[in-house]
Design a protein around this motif. Structure first.
Motif, PDB file in Angstrom:
ATOM      1  N   GLU A  72      53.380 -13.964 -16.382  1.00  0.00           N
ATOM      2  CA  GLU A  72      53.259 -12.586 -15.901  1.00  0.00           C
ATOM      3  C   GLU A  72      53.757 -12.524 -14.455  1.00  0.00           C
ATOM      4  O   GLU A  72      52.990 -12.695 -13.511  1.00  0.00           O
ATOM      5  CB  GLU A  72      51.813 -12.111 -16.021  1.00  0.00           C
ATOM      6  N   LEU A  73      55.039 -12.271 -14.303  1.00  0.00           N
ATOM      7  CA  LEU A  73      55.700 -12.337 -12.997  1.00  0.00           C
ATOM      8  C   LEU A  73      55.515 -11.033 -12.221  1.00  0.00           C
ATOM      9  O   LEU A  73      55.417  -9.958 -12.814  1.00  0.00           O
ATOM     10  CB  LEU A  73      57.182 -12.638 -13.194  1.00  0.00           C
ATOM     11  N   ASP A  74      55.488 -11.146 -10.896  1.00  0.00           N
ATOM     12  CA  ASP A  74      55.314 -10.000  -9.994  1.00  0.00           C
ATOM     13  C   ASP A  74      54.070  -9.181 -10.344  1.00  0.00           C
ATOM     14  O   ASP A  74      54.060  -7.948 -10.278  1.00  0.00           O
ATOM     15  CB  ASP A  74      56.565  -9.115  -9.970  1.00  0.00           C
ATOM     16  N   TYR A  75      53.013  -9.885 -10.680  1.00  0.00           N
ATOM     17  CA  TYR A  75      51.722  -9.338 -11.107  1.00  0.00           C
ATOM     18  C   TYR A  75      51.067  -8.535  -9.983  1.00  0.00           C
ATOM     19  O   TYR A  75      50.945  -9.010  -8.860  1.00  0.00           O
ATOM     20  CB  TYR A  75      50.853 -10.538 -11.484  1.00  0.00           C
ATOM     21  N   ARG A  76      50.673  -7.302 -10.317  1.00  0.00           N
ATOM     22  CA  ARG A  76      49.915  -6.434  -9.403  1.00  0.00           C
ATOM     23  C   ARG A  76      48.807  -5.773 -10.207  1.00  0.00           C
ATOM     24  O   ARG A  76      49.072  -5.178 -11.251  1.00  0.00           O
ATOM     25  CB  ARG A  76      50.823  -5.375  -8.791  1.00  0.00           C
ATOM     26  N   LEU A  77      47.587  -5.846  -9.681  1.00  0.00           N
ATOM     27  CA  LEU A  77      46.381  -5.444 -10.414  1.00  0.00           C
ATOM     28  C   LEU A  77      45.586  -4.403  -9.647  1.00  0.00           C
ATOM     29  O   LEU A  77      45.461  -4.486  -8.422  1.00  0.00           O
ATOM     30  CB  LEU A  77      45.510  -6.694 -10.613  1.00  0.00           C
ATOM     31  N   ILE A  78      45.020  -3.449 -10.387  1.00  0.00           N
ATOM     32  CA  ILE A  78      44.037  -2.526  -9.829  1.00  0.00           C
ATOM     33  C   ILE A  78      42.806  -2.561 -10.729  1.00  0.00           C
ATOM     34  O   ILE A  78      42.922  -2.428 -11.949  1.00  0.00           O
ATOM     35  CB  ILE A  78      44.557  -1.072  -9.737  1.00  0.00           C
ATOM     36  N   LYS A  79      41.625  -2.763 -10.131  1.00  0.00           N
ATOM     37  CA  LYS A  79      40.350  -2.735 -10.850  1.00  0.00           C
ATOM     38  C   LYS A  79      39.550  -1.531 -10.373  1.00  0.00           C
ATOM     39  O   LYS A  79      39.670  -1.118  -9.224  1.00  0.00           O
ATOM     40  CB  LYS A  79      39.533  -4.005 -10.583  1.00  0.00           C
ATOM     41  N   GLU A  80      38.705  -1.012 -11.260  1.00  0.00           N
ATOM     42  CA  GLU A  80      37.848   0.122 -10.905  1.00  0.00           C
ATOM     43  C   GLU A  80      36.477  -0.082 -11.542  1.00  0.00           C
ATOM     44  O   GLU A  80      36.379  -0.452 -12.718  1.00  0.00           O
ATOM     45  CB  GLU A  80      38.482   1.413 -11.412  1.00  0.00           C
ATOM     46  N   LEU A  81      35.448   0.149 -10.749  1.00  0.00           N
ATOM     47  CA  LEU A  81      34.078   0.064 -11.254  1.00  0.00           C
ATOM     48  C   LEU A  81      33.878   1.082 -12.359  1.00  0.00           C
ATOM     49  O   LEU A  81      34.242   2.244 -12.214  1.00  0.00           O
ATOM     50  CB  LEU A  81      33.087   0.324 -10.115  1.00  0.00           C
ATOM     51  N   TRP A  82      33.269   0.649 -13.466  1.00  0.00           N
ATOM     52  CA  TRP A  82      32.914   1.554 -14.549  1.00  0.00           C
ATOM     53  C   TRP A  82      31.409   1.786 -14.558  1.00  0.00           C
ATOM     54  O   TRP A  82      30.955   2.915 -14.648  1.00  0.00           O
ATOM     55  CB  TRP A  82      33.401   0.978 -15.882  1.00  0.00           C
ATOM     56  N   ALA A  83      30.632   0.685 -14.454  1.00  0.00           N
ATOM     57  CA  ALA A  83      29.170   0.791 -14.453  1.00  0.00           C
ATOM     58  C   ALA A  83      28.589  -0.498 -13.889  1.00  0.00           C
ATOM     59  O   ALA A  83      29.279  -1.519 -13.801  1.00  0.00           O
ATOM     60  CB  ALA A  83      28.651   1.017 -15.880  1.00  0.00           C
TER      61      ALA A  83
END
Length: 159
Positions: A72-83
């Motif tokens: 998975e090249l040039d990987y960029r991640l966004i996480k968001e709280l659900w609960a």
């Protein structure tokens, strides 16, 4: 306190604010794409289910992440709280990456996390789906590494 000397604040039980901070810390770690650094956020005997793969312990986490980021090249991640509740956090996330042929994907998923009293993650369950996208449809346009504070999150991006 756990047998480990490591402490990884914020610690459970989580408030709304501390859960958001924990999620952002995890996002920042994964965006570093440094497997050894990421593995330190997990207990030495951490148990994962990632898609259909089962990962146990830090050595397996490092090996898993090395394989992941070679593909998975040039990987960029966004996480968001659900609960969140007590020592558990639920997260939704999306990340963009391309393969070695230049095909772009946006991977969507949910994670359930459980932490020990030292703030280390001891269990992680991840469900993930990959969607092919055109280069022009990419939404994550920051330099590799930590997502800038001013960059929109998932909700702001309509994801």
């Amino acid at each position: 306190m756990s047998a480990q000397a490591e402490i990884r604040p914020p610690l459970p039980p989580f408030t709304h604010e501390s859960a958001i901070a924990k999620v952002r810390a995890a996002e920042d770690g994964w965006n570093s794409r440094e497997p050894e650094r990421v593995a330190l956020a997990y207990t030495v005997d951490s148990a994962w289910r990632n898609r259909a793969e089962f990962v146990n312990g830090r050595a397996d986490i490092v090996a898993f992440l090395q394989r992941k980021w070679q593909k998975e090249l040039d990987y960029r991640l966004i996480k968001e709280l659900w609960a969140h509740d007590g020592n558990r956090i639920a997260v939704r996330f999306a990340y963009e990456w391309h393969d070695d042929s230049g095909n772009w994907y946006r991977s969507y998923g949910n994670e359930n996390w459980e932490f020990d009293e030292a703030g280390l993650m001891r269990r992680r369950f991840a469900c993930i789906n990959d969607a092919p996208i055109k280069t022009a449809d990419r939404k994550f346009h920051w330099p590799l590494g930590r997502r800038p504070d001013a960059h929109p999150g998932l909700s702001e991006l309509g994801l």
